[in-house]
Design an enzyme around this catalytic site. Structure first.
Site, PDB file in Angstrom:
ATOM      1  N   SER A 156     -26.863  58.876  -3.949  1.00 47.41           N
ATOM      2  CA  SER A 156     -26.861  60.049  -4.436  1.00 47.41           C
ATOM      3  C   SER A 156     -27.378  61.175  -4.046  1.00 47.41           C
ATOM      4  O   SER A 156     -28.390  61.000  -3.389  1.00 47.41           O
ATOM      5  CB  SER A 156     -26.613  60.070  -6.078  1.00 47.41           C
ATOM      6  OG  SER A 156     -26.651  61.386  -6.634  1.00 47.41           O
ATOM      7  N   TYR A 169     -31.393  58.030 -13.358  1.00 51.46           N
ATOM      8  CA  TYR A 169     -30.495  57.998 -12.393  1.00 51.46           C
ATOM      9  C   TYR A 169     -31.094  58.235 -10.888  1.00 51.46           C
ATOM     10  O   TYR A 169     -30.841  57.570  -9.957  1.00 51.46           O
ATOM     11  CB  TYR A 169     -29.353  58.986 -12.797  1.00 51.46           C
ATOM     12  CG  TYR A 169     -28.180  59.042 -11.549  1.00 51.46           C
ATOM     13  CD1 TYR A 169     -26.988  57.933 -11.790  1.00 51.46           C
ATOM     14  CD2 TYR A 169     -28.100  59.929 -10.888  1.00 51.46           C
ATOM     15  CE1 TYR A 169     -25.981  57.941 -11.263  1.00 51.46           C
ATOM     16  CE2 TYR A 169     -27.094  60.095  -9.866  1.00 51.46           C
ATOM     17  CZ  TYR A 169     -25.996  59.012  -9.939  1.00 51.46           C
ATOM     18  OH  TYR A 169     -24.885  59.002  -9.311  1.00 51.46           O
TER      19      TYR A 169
HETATM   20  N1  NAP Z   1     -18.502  60.765  -9.039  1.00 52.75           N
HETATM   21  C1  NAP Z   1     -19.613  61.387  -8.260  1.00 52.75           C
HETATM   22  O1  NAP Z   1     -19.599  62.650  -8.117  1.00 52.75           O
HETATM   23  C2  NAP Z   1     -20.728  60.675  -7.563  1.00 52.75           C
HETATM   24  C3  NAP Z   1     -21.525  61.303  -6.922  1.00 52.75           C
HETATM   25  C4  NAP Z   1     -22.639  60.718  -6.344  1.00 52.75           C
HETATM   26  C5  NAP Z   1     -22.824  59.372  -6.554  1.00 52.75           C
HETATM   27  N2  NAP Z   1     -21.860  58.708  -7.132  1.00 52.75           N
HETATM   28  C6  NAP Z   1     -22.165  57.187  -7.275  1.00 52.75           C
HETATM   29  O2  NAP Z   1     -20.668  56.568  -7.149  1.00 52.75           O
HETATM   30  C7  NAP Z   1     -20.689  55.330  -7.830  1.00 52.75           C
HETATM   31  C8  NAP Z   1     -19.419  55.225  -8.517  1.00 52.75           C
HETATM   32  O3  NAP Z   1     -19.428  56.560  -9.663  1.00 52.75           O
HETATM   33  P1  NAP Z   1     -18.098  57.149 -10.300  1.00 52.75           P
HETATM   34  O4  NAP Z   1     -18.079  58.399 -10.211  1.00 52.75           O
HETATM   35  O5  NAP Z   1     -16.675  56.372  -9.619  1.00 52.75           O
HETATM   36  O6  NAP Z   1     -18.371  56.571 -11.756  1.00 52.75           O
HETATM   37  P2  NAP Z   1     -17.463  56.089 -13.038  1.00 52.75           P
HETATM   38  O7  NAP Z   1     -16.027  56.494 -12.715  1.00 52.75           O
HETATM   39  O8  NAP Z   1     -18.280  56.147 -14.062  1.00 52.75           O
HETATM   40  O9  NAP Z   1     -17.186  54.360 -12.394  1.00 52.75           O
HETATM   41  C9  NAP Z   1     -18.358  53.745 -12.700  1.00 52.75           C
HETATM   42  C10 NAP Z   1     -18.009  52.181 -12.209  1.00 52.75           C
HETATM   43  O10 NAP Z   1     -19.118  51.125 -12.616  1.00 52.75           O
HETATM   44  C11 NAP Z   1     -18.798  50.281 -13.513  1.00 52.75           C
HETATM   45  N3  NAP Z   1     -19.963  49.818 -14.246  1.00 52.75           N
HETATM   46  C12 NAP Z   1     -20.652  50.748 -14.992  1.00 52.75           C
HETATM   47  N4  NAP Z   1     -21.625  49.840 -15.753  1.00 52.75           N
HETATM   48  C13 NAP Z   1     -21.524  48.583 -15.486  1.00 52.75           C
HETATM   49  C14 NAP Z   1     -22.057  47.469 -15.714  1.00 52.75           C
HETATM   50  N5  NAP Z   1     -23.258  47.277 -16.793  1.00 52.75           N
HETATM   51  N6  NAP Z   1     -21.458  46.341 -14.872  1.00 52.75           N
HETATM   52  C15 NAP Z   1     -20.573  46.443 -14.192  1.00 52.75           C
HETATM   53  N7  NAP Z   1     -20.045  47.493 -13.879  1.00 52.75           N
HETATM   54  C16 NAP Z   1     -20.332  48.795 -14.467  1.00 52.75           C
HETATM   55  C17 NAP Z   1     -17.509  51.069 -14.436  1.00 52.75           C
HETATM   56  O11 NAP Z   1     -16.916  50.045 -15.167  1.00 52.75           O
HETATM   57  P3  NAP Z   1     -16.028  50.652 -16.440  1.00 52.75           P
HETATM   58  O12 NAP Z   1     -15.097  51.499 -16.052  1.00 52.75           O
HETATM   59  O13 NAP Z   1     -15.871  49.049 -17.093  1.00 52.75           O
HETATM   60  O14 NAP Z   1     -17.280  51.191 -17.407  1.00 52.75           O
HETATM   61  C18 NAP Z   1     -16.841  51.564 -13.590  1.00 52.75           C
HETATM   62  O15 NAP Z   1     -16.032  50.863 -13.001  1.00 52.75           O
HETATM   63  C19 NAP Z   1     -21.796  55.216  -8.776  1.00 52.75           C
HETATM   64  O16 NAP Z   1     -22.772  54.528  -8.216  1.00 52.75           O
HETATM   65  C20 NAP Z   1     -22.391  56.685  -8.798  1.00 52.75           C
HETATM   66  O17 NAP Z   1     -23.904  56.865  -9.326  1.00 52.75           O
HETATM   67  C21 NAP Z   1     -20.893  59.278  -7.965  1.00 52.75           C
END
Ligand code: NAP
Length: 254
Positions: A156, A169
């Site tokens: 991130s 985070y």
């Molecule tokens: N979106 C952004 O703008 C952004 C920016 C920078 C970095 N990121 C990074 O990108 C990655 C994906 O983020 P996202 O935005 O797609 O988030 P998201 O929509 O919240 O999805 C997160 C995923 O992780 C799974 N997860 C959460 N806790 C878990 C656990 N304890 N065990 C197994 N799986 C778990 C969730 O499962 P459930 O659906 O079952 O809850 C979901 O499938 C993350 O590492 C995040 O830090 C995102």
């Protein structure tokens, strides 16, 4: 830092590859699982909500992709034994692993450090870095059996430059960047396993909405739109890149 948003992947880029995607049921992980399968990969869908994984499974099958596998796992409660059982299961099913997208993650709370709840801090560290690290350790023998394995850890912008209120985070993402450097250095001599970090940048998902509730989400790229860099880094065109930091979209969106 490099961004490959204009990358044009071959349709069969990932043909025959076995790729594990964590957090494959929603957001960026869901898009990555569908995209990798669409480019020929057999995808192992890992996550904590089975119904979401089943939906992705069905979508891949309906699109005519290679039959995926579902691996339910919650990083919060998973033990070393779970990771070793997982390695055994994948070994029996596939005999090797050609890639891991470490994508599962939680935000914790955006709050003043002085008010950060220690239990929540540990939960974030467990899901975002400790669990993924021990899972990777258990899967190393399978990765070493691949002729071209790509391990991607999701970072991130706050894992590259700290920012007020981002607490556990941000620290978990700094740890992710550090771990990538350590492991990449250790596997460098193999030539067949590479480990890199990838920052998706601001992307239209539930996590982003939780972090920036007032933001107009239509100004953000969708998970599908940031997939070119994911494909490039997972596939053979990024061979030779190890221990590097990548961005899935130009920095102004981070
Ligand atoms: N979106 C952004 O703008 C952004 C920016 C920078 C970095 N990121 C990074 O990108 C990655 C994906 O983020 P996202 O935005 O797609 O988030 P998201 O929509 O919240 O999805 C997160 C995923 O992780 C799974 N997860 C959460 N806790 C878990 C656990 N304890 N065990 C197994 N799986 C778990 C969730 O499962 P459930 O659906 O079952 O809850 C979901 O499938 C993350 O590492 C995040 O830090 C995102």
């Amino acid at each position: 830092m490099t961004c490959k948003i204009d990358y044009q992947p071959a349709a069969d880029l990932l043909d025959g590859r076995i790729i594990l995607v964590t957090g494959a049921g929603d957001g960026i992980g869901r898009a990555a699982a569908l995209t990798f399968a669409d480019h020929g990969a057999t995808v192992v869908l890992l996550g904590r909500t089975i119904s979401k994984l089943e939906k992705v499974y069905d979508e891949i099958e309906a699109a005519g992709g290679p039959q995926p596998a579902i691996f339910p796992l919650n990083f919060e409660g998973a033990t070393l034994k779970d990771y070793h059982d997982m390695a055994e299961t994948l070994d029996k099913a596939f005999g090797r692993l050609d890639g891991i997208l470490h994508n599962a993650g939680i935000l914790g709370r955006i709050t003043l450090f002085e008010q950060y709840n220690p239990e929540l801090w540990e939960q974030v560290m467990q899901v975002n870095i400790n669990g993924p690290i021990w899972m990777t350790q258990a899967l190393m023998p399978l990765l070493k059996r691949s002729t071209d394995a790509s391990v991607i850890f999701t970072s991130s912008s706050v894992g590259r430059r700290g920012r007020a209120y981002w607490g556990a985070y941000a620290v978990s993402k700094f740890a992710t960047e550090g771990f990538v450097e350590v492991l990449a250095d250790e596997v460098e001599h193999l030539g067949s396993v590479r480990v890199n970090s990838l920052n998706p940048g601001g992307t239209r998902t539930a996590m982003r909405k939780a972090a920036y509730p007032g933001e107009n989400e239509m100004t953000l790229r969708t998970p599908e739109e940031i997939m070119p860099t994911y494909l490039w880094l997972m596939g053979p065109d990024s061979r030779g890149h190890n221990g590097e930091k990548f961005d899935a979209q130009p920095p102004k969106h981070g």
